[in-house]
Design a protein around this motif. Structure first.
Motif, PDB file in Angstrom:
ATOM      1  N   ASP A 168       0.162  -8.196  16.074  1.00  0.00           N
ATOM      2  CA  ASP A 168      -0.567  -7.742  15.095  1.00  0.00           C
ATOM      3  C   ASP A 168      -0.052  -7.635  13.639  1.00  0.00           C
ATOM      4  O   ASP A 168      -0.425  -6.618  12.892  1.00  0.00           O
ATOM      5  N   LYS A 169       0.845  -8.623  13.376  1.00  0.00           N
ATOM      6  CA  LYS A 169       1.276  -8.316  11.958  1.00  0.00           C
ATOM      7  C   LYS A 169       1.373  -9.751  11.464  1.00  0.00           C
ATOM      8  O   LYS A 169       1.271 -10.909  12.405  1.00  0.00           O
ATOM      9  N   ASP A 170       1.393 -10.055  10.252  1.00  0.00           N
ATOM     10  CA  ASP A 170       1.576 -11.244   9.674  1.00  0.00           C
ATOM     11  C   ASP A 170       3.001 -11.868   9.886  1.00  0.00           C
ATOM     12  O   ASP A 170       4.019 -11.463   9.210  1.00  0.00           O
ATOM     13  N   PHE A 174       6.822 -10.773   8.625  1.00  0.00           N
ATOM     14  CA  PHE A 174       7.677 -10.041   9.517  1.00  0.00           C
ATOM     15  C   PHE A 174       8.198 -11.177  10.536  1.00  0.00           C
ATOM     16  O   PHE A 174       7.825 -11.601  11.438  1.00  0.00           O
TER      17      PHE A 174
END
Length: 188
Positions: A168-170, A174
Motif C-alpha cells: 500500500d505504498k509507492d 519505499f
C-alpha cells in the motif's frame, strides 16, 4: 525438423560419487548427498568411461525438446557443485529510517524479522530442509543463506525477500526490504 539423435555429456569431478538408476540421479560428495529424479523426461541417462562422465541422449526430438538435454546436464552439474562447495546467497537489509532487526533462532533454521518499516509484527521465516542462515561476520546488515541444494537455497532466499515487501505504498519511494545481493557457489 526432427533431430535423429542428440547427445550431451558432463565430466564427473574428482571426489564425487554418482549413481544413476532408472533416471534417478544420486550424487555424494564431502558436503553430503543429493538426489534428483528425471523420470518425467524422455531421455536416456547413463555413466560412461567407467563412471568418469555422465551422458544424456535423446532420439527424434524437435529443437524445443532438445533444450531439455542441456537443462538436465546443468541440473546434474549443480548437484556436483552443491556437494563439493555448497551454494550461498548473500542478502542485504535495506532501510531508510527504521532499522530492520533480523534475529537467527533455532540454530540457523529460522529467521525472525522485526521493526520492518516500524511495524510491530514479527515476521518469521523458516528455512527449507538442509538450508541454514547466518549473519555476516564482516559486513553490517547482511545475511548469508547456505545449502547444498541450489533450489532449496534459492527458495529460502526468496521466502526471506518476499516476507518484507512494502504494501500500500509507492515502492519507488519505499525501497526498504531484504534483497539478494549476490549468489553462487561458495568460495573455499
Amino acid at each position: 525438423m526432427r533431430t535423429l539423435c542428440q547427445e550431451e555429456s558432463i565430466k564427473v569431478p574428482k571426489g564425487v560419487k554418482i549413481t544413476i538408476k532408472a533416471k534417478n540421479v544420486e550424487v555424494t560428495g564431502k558436503h553430503g548427498s543429493l538426489k534428483r529424479n528425471f523420470k518425467h523426461l524422455p531421455i536416456e541417462l547413463w555413466l560412461a568411461n567407467g563412471g568418469k562422465e555422465v551422458k544424456a541422449r535423446m532420439y527424434f526430438a524437435k529443437s524445443k525438446q532438445l533444450s531439455m538435454l542441456r537443462s538436465v546436464c546443468s541440473h546434474i552439474s549443480n548437484l556436483f557443485e552443491g556437494v563439493e562447495k555448497k551454494f550461498e546467497y548473500k542478502l542485504r537489509l535495506v532501510y531508510a529510517h527504521f532499522p530492520i532487526n533480523a534475529n537467527i533462532v533455532n540454530g540457523g533454521k529460522t529467521l525472525e524479522i522485526r521493526n520492518f518499516l516500524g511495524e510491530k509484527i514479527v515476521r518469521t521465516v523458516h528455512m527449507l530442509p538442509g538450508v541454514s542462515v547466518e549473519k555476516s561476520a564482516n559486513t553490517k546488515d547482511e545475511l548469508i543463506i547456505t545449502g547444498t541444494d541450489i533450489e532449496l537455497a534459492g527458495r529460502s532466499a526468496a521466502l526471506v525477500h518476499q516476507s518484507c515487501l512494502v504494501k500500500d505504498k509507492d515502492i519507488r519511494k519505499f525501497l526498504d526490504g531484504i534483497y539478494v545481493a549476490s549468489h553462487g557457489a561458495k568460495e573455499e
